[in-house]
Design a protein around this motif. Structure first.
Motif, PDB file in Angstrom:
ATOM      1  N   SER A  72     -13.827 -31.374   8.758  1.00  0.00           N
ATOM      2  CA  SER A  72     -12.400 -31.604   9.035  1.00  0.00           C
ATOM      3  C   SER A  72     -11.928 -32.935   8.462  1.00  0.00           C
ATOM      4  CB  SER A  72     -12.146 -31.553  10.545  1.00  0.00           C
ATOM      5  OG  SER A  72     -12.945 -32.522  11.227  1.00  0.00           O
ATOM      6  N   SER A  73     -12.821 -33.926   8.432  1.00  0.00           N
ATOM      7  CA  SER A  73     -12.452 -35.231   7.884  1.00  0.00           C
ATOM      8  C   SER A  73     -12.509 -35.254   6.360  1.00  0.00           C
ATOM      9  CB  SER A  73     -13.381 -36.315   8.439  1.00  0.00           C
ATOM     10  OG  SER A  73     -14.734 -36.058   8.074  1.00  0.00           O
ATOM     11  N   GLU A  74     -12.966 -34.159   5.747  1.00  0.00           N
ATOM     12  CA  GLU A  74     -13.116 -34.102   4.297  1.00  0.00           C
ATOM     13  C   GLU A  74     -12.140 -33.119   3.656  1.00  0.00           C
ATOM     14  OE1 GLU A  74     -17.967 -34.948   4.257  1.00  0.00           O
ATOM     15  OE2 GLU A  74     -17.186 -32.901   4.173  1.00  0.00           O
ATOM     16  N   THR A  75     -11.107 -32.736   4.361  1.00  0.00           N
ATOM     17  CA  THR A  75     -10.156 -31.768   3.832  1.00  0.00           C
ATOM     18  C   THR A  75      -9.585 -32.231   2.489  1.00  0.00           C
ATOM     19  OG1 THR A  75      -9.520 -31.016   6.044  1.00  0.00           O
ATOM     20  CG2 THR A  75      -7.969 -30.577   4.253  1.00  0.00           C
ATOM     21  N   GLY A 189      -8.596 -21.945   7.710  1.00  0.00           N
ATOM     22  CA  GLY A 189      -8.612 -23.393   7.894  1.00  0.00           C
ATOM     23  C   GLY A 189      -9.268 -24.147   6.760  1.00  0.00           C
ATOM     24  N   HIS A 190      -9.863 -23.429   5.806  1.00  0.00           N
ATOM     25  CA  HIS A 190     -10.496 -24.066   4.648  1.00  0.00           C
ATOM     26  C   HIS A 190      -9.689 -23.679   3.408  1.00  0.00           C
ATOM     27  CE1 HIS A 190     -14.182 -25.408   6.743  1.00  0.00           C
ATOM     28  NE2 HIS A 190     -14.000 -24.316   7.468  1.00  0.00           N
ATOM     29  N   ASN A 191      -8.691 -24.464   3.076  1.00  0.00           N
ATOM     30  CA  ASN A 191      -7.762 -24.091   2.014  1.00  0.00           C
ATOM     31  C   ASN A 191      -8.112 -24.768   0.692  1.00  0.00           C
ATOM     32  OD1 ASN A 191      -6.450 -22.707   4.007  1.00  0.00           O
ATOM     33  ND2 ASN A 191      -4.738 -24.121   4.183  1.00  0.00           N
ATOM     34  N   PRO A 192      -8.603 -24.017  -0.295  1.00  0.00           N
ATOM     35  CA  PRO A 192      -8.848 -24.619  -1.613  1.00  0.00           C
ATOM     36  C   PRO A 192      -7.554 -25.175  -2.201  1.00  0.00           C
ATOM     37  CG  PRO A 192      -9.816 -22.421  -1.464  1.00  0.00           C
ATOM     38  CD  PRO A 192      -8.955 -22.590  -0.254  1.00  0.00           C
ATOM     39  N   GLY A 193      -7.657 -26.334  -2.810  1.00  0.00           N
ATOM     40  CA  GLY A 193      -6.480 -26.934  -3.434  1.00  0.00           C
ATOM     41  C   GLY A 193      -5.616 -27.745  -2.506  1.00  0.00           C
ATOM     42  N   LYS A 194      -5.942 -27.788  -1.225  1.00  0.00           N
ATOM     43  CA  LYS A 194      -5.134 -28.556  -0.290  1.00  0.00           C
ATOM     44  C   LYS A 194      -5.281 -30.048  -0.569  1.00  0.00           C
ATOM     45  CE  LYS A 194      -4.018 -29.025   4.608  1.00  0.00           C
ATOM     46  NZ  LYS A 194      -4.321 -28.557   5.988  1.00  0.00           N
ATOM     47  N   PRO A 195      -4.170 -30.785  -0.640  1.00  0.00           N
ATOM     48  CA  PRO A 195      -4.258 -32.221  -0.941  1.00  0.00           C
ATOM     49  C   PRO A 195      -5.026 -32.974   0.142  1.00  0.00           C
ATOM     50  CG  PRO A 195      -1.999 -31.415  -1.175  1.00  0.00           C
ATOM     51  CD  PRO A 195      -2.782 -30.331  -0.486  1.00  0.00           C
ATOM     52  N   VAL A 196      -5.609 -34.081  -0.257  1.00  0.00           N
ATOM     53  CA  VAL A 196      -6.322 -34.926   0.691  1.00  0.00           C
ATOM     54  C   VAL A 196      -5.331 -35.708   1.538  1.00  0.00           C
ATOM     55  CG1 VAL A 196      -8.350 -35.186  -0.759  1.00  0.00           C
ATOM     56  CG2 VAL A 196      -6.456 -36.790  -1.001  1.00  0.00           C
ATOM     57  N   ASN A 197      -5.842 -36.272   2.615  1.00  0.00           N
ATOM     58  CA  ASN A 197      -5.020 -37.168   3.410  1.00  0.00           C
ATOM     59  C   ASN A 197      -4.637 -38.389   2.579  1.00  0.00           C
ATOM     60  OD1 ASN A 197      -5.321 -35.475   5.656  1.00  0.00           O
ATOM     61  ND2 ASN A 197      -7.247 -36.489   6.225  1.00  0.00           N
ATOM     62  N   LYS A 203     -16.427 -44.085  -0.203  1.00  0.00           N
ATOM     63  CA  LYS A 203     -17.857 -43.870   0.029  1.00  0.00           C
ATOM     64  C   LYS A 203     -18.111 -42.452   0.540  1.00  0.00           C
ATOM     65  CE  LYS A 203     -21.969 -45.655   2.371  1.00  0.00           C
ATOM     66  NZ  LYS A 203     -22.434 -44.265   2.643  1.00  0.00           N
ATOM     67  N   GLU A 204     -17.268 -41.985   1.467  1.00  0.00           N
ATOM     68  CA  GLU A 204     -17.422 -40.623   1.971  1.00  0.00           C
ATOM     69  C   GLU A 204     -17.213 -39.603   0.856  1.00  0.00           C
ATOM     70  OE1 GLU A 204     -14.802 -40.079   5.244  1.00  0.00           O
ATOM     71  OE2 GLU A 204     -15.935 -41.392   6.603  1.00  0.00           O
ATOM     72  N   LEU A 205     -16.265 -39.904  -0.040  1.00  0.00           N
ATOM     73  CA  LEU A 205     -16.002 -39.003  -1.153  1.00  0.00           C
ATOM     74  C   LEU A 205     -17.204 -38.956  -2.104  1.00  0.00           C
ATOM     75  CD1 LEU A 205     -13.776 -37.185  -2.390  1.00  0.00           C
ATOM     76  CD2 LEU A 205     -13.071 -39.162  -3.759  1.00  0.00           C
ATOM     77  N   SER A 206     -17.789 -40.118  -2.387  1.00  0.00           N
ATOM     78  CA  SER A 206     -18.974 -40.168  -3.244  1.00  0.00           C
ATOM     79  C   SER A 206     -20.152 -39.447  -2.593  1.00  0.00           C
ATOM     80  CB  SER A 206     -19.351 -41.616  -3.548  1.00  0.00           C
ATOM     81  OG  SER A 206     -18.326 -42.277  -4.263  1.00  0.00           O
TER      82      SER A 206
END
Length: 496
Positions: A72-75, A189-197, A203-206
């Motif tokens: 959920s924190s990585e949407t 709830g898992h939408n491909p292409g959904k923009p990030v917050n 670091k979390e992204l890496s």
């Protein structure tokens, strides 16, 4: 009347057996596709096409990860990483990277640089032939995608603001009909292409990229007039040094059954109204001749539906404004068909009644002798032209069919086995068997969807559905189980 029948051919393979066999024959993978695996788990598949020497060299890198991998924190991480892999790739210098992308677009079969879905991401390159340096650069760029990345805030900001589009599969994730299928599915709830917050922890992204972009979950596909020996050496040089191993498996996508709902969809700026009849089909992985015969029978039955309706429509006064197509596809191990009729608003009631009447007639009376004979002759003719048609099939279509068949768990068989099995299938086909399949398909529950540009239906959607059920499913039309649901009014994005 203008009619288009769109179907995913998947090498013309897929589902009620026709040819009686003592034992099902196992399907053999096409040896023209050579496969290999490196020590780090990285896989590759190569199709040499000497019969198409002037075609572009098609390259696809499939990574088994998508939005289902996100917490959920990585949407939005899956789509953002895919953009960063294109815009910030360290496998090449910026000059070489720009030159590669400039040459990597196929003018005849244009594809976006990447496509992001729930459980996969695919990177697409199409290169001019006889330019080995571009091919070398392409492998360097794709290898860079799999290397551990350390993203900076500037790189993330540039990627978020970049106009580079995120293309998803399915193409329109917000389509109301698709959204209705997600109810009860782990895709919801898992939408491909959904923009990030707005704020992204680099670091979390890496960590996300290093966790999911491992070589053991990647497959490289190459199709073109290439030297297989030299190409495998180049693949080994470019990708063998990659490291990492997937620890957490990607959840298996599960798509819910299509409910027999009655839906009203609002689509602003729509030129014509549309009636869509959508139903699920039996689906099993295609591994042997029995399952293949089942698909071929179902495929012919759907073609009969399309041709029958098309010919009947040509006799109607409304044929100048009505278009019909049938779209059948396999998504996440479920097969479904959508029969779509686009027409003017004034024709909707009469058209809905006509469709129900014609489908009811097909279910009860089956295919006419004339159409059955025409169908047999057409399929026999196609079979005699099989190898000539295969030789003319472009590398872009060949590689895309390969990906579709493998994602749908279908064995991509060689033309020789296809021809032999197809001939046996047609020889064993009877009109009675085809009519049984027609009756089976038309007995399935159907979702009834009306799409218009207005905010409210201009016709009584409930009455249309009741009349349709009486014509096609008379045995259940008056029972509580077949009662018409309350129309769900949803809004689809504007078409560009």
């Amino acid at each position: 009347m203008q009619g288009v029948m769109t179907r995913i051919l998947l090498g013309s393979v897929m589902f009620g057996a026709v040819v009686c066999q003592v034992q099902a024959e196992a399907l053999q993978p096409d040896p023209a596709w050579q496969e290999g695996r490196l020590a780090n788990g990285f896989q590759w598949q190569i199709l040499q096409t000497p019969q198409r020497p002037n075609d572009r060299i098609q390259i696809r890198l499939l990574v088994n990860t998508g939005s289902l991998s996100e917490k959920s924190s990585e949407t939005g991480f899956s789509s953002l990483v895919s953009k960063l892999n294109v815009l910030e790739n360290t496998g090449l210098t910026p000059e070489k990277r720009d030159n590669l992308w400039k040459n990597a677009l196929d003018p005849d079969y244009p594809l976006p640089p990447m496509i992001v879905s729930y459980d996969f991401t695919v990177y697409n390159l199409s290169l001019p032939n006889n330019q080995p340096e571009l091919l070398k650069d392409a492998f360097a760029l794709l290898a860079g995608i799999a290397k551990p990345a350390q993203y900076t805030e500037d790189a993330v900001r540039n990627a978020v603001q970049s106009p580079l589009p995120i293309v998803t599969f399915p193409l329109n994730i917000e389509d109301p009909i698709w959204r209705s299928r997600l109810e009860g599915s782990n895709l919801k709830g898992h939408n491909p292409g959904k923009p990030v917050n707005q704020s992204v922890n680099t670091k979390e992204l890496s960590d996300y990229q290093q966790r999911w972009y491992t070589p053991d979950m990647m497959t490289l596909y190459v199709a073109g007039n290439v030297d297989n020996r030299l190409l495998t050496e180049s693949i080994n040089q470019a990708f063998s040094s990659l490291s990492g191993k997937r620890v957490t498996p990607v959840p298996v996508p599960v798509l819910a059954d299509m409910k027999p709902e009655t839906l009203y969809v609002q689509e602003p700026m729509r030129a014509k109204d549309q009636i869509a009849l959508i139903w699920d089909l039996d689906w099993s992985p295609v591994k042997d001749s029995d399952t293949l015969n089942k698909y071929w029978l179902s495929d012919l039955a759907r073609e009969v539906i399309f041709v029958h309706l098309g010919r009947s429509l040509e006799q109607r006064k409304e044929n100048d404004s009505t278009q019909i197509n049938i779209d059948c596809r396999v998504q996440y191990q479920r097969a479904s068909c959508s029969l779509n009729l686009d027409t003017a608003t004034a024709h909707i009631p009469a058209l809905a009644s006509w469709v129900g009447e014609e489908l009811g007639r097909l279910r009860n009376q089956g295919i006419s002798d004339e159409l059955y004979q025409e169908l047999q002759q057409e399929k026999q003719l196609q079979l005699t032209q099989l190898f000539a048609r295969y030789a003319k099939t472009s590398t872009a279509i060949l590689i895309n069919q390969r990906l579709l068949s493998q994602q749908s768990n279908i064995i991509d068989i060689p033309p020789e086995q296809y021809q032999r099995l197809r001939q046996a299938f047609l020889a064993g086909l009877t009109k009675e068997t085809l009519n049984q399949e027609l009756s089976r398909i038309l007995s399935e529950d159907i979702a009834f969807v009306l799409t218009q540009s207005g905010e409210t239906p201009t016709v009584n959607l409930g009455e249309l559905r009741i009349q349709f059920e009486k014509q096609v499913h008379p045995e259940t039309a008056n029972t509580p189980a077949s009662a018409v649901t309350t129309p769900v009014v949803t809004t689809a994005p504007n078409k560009q």
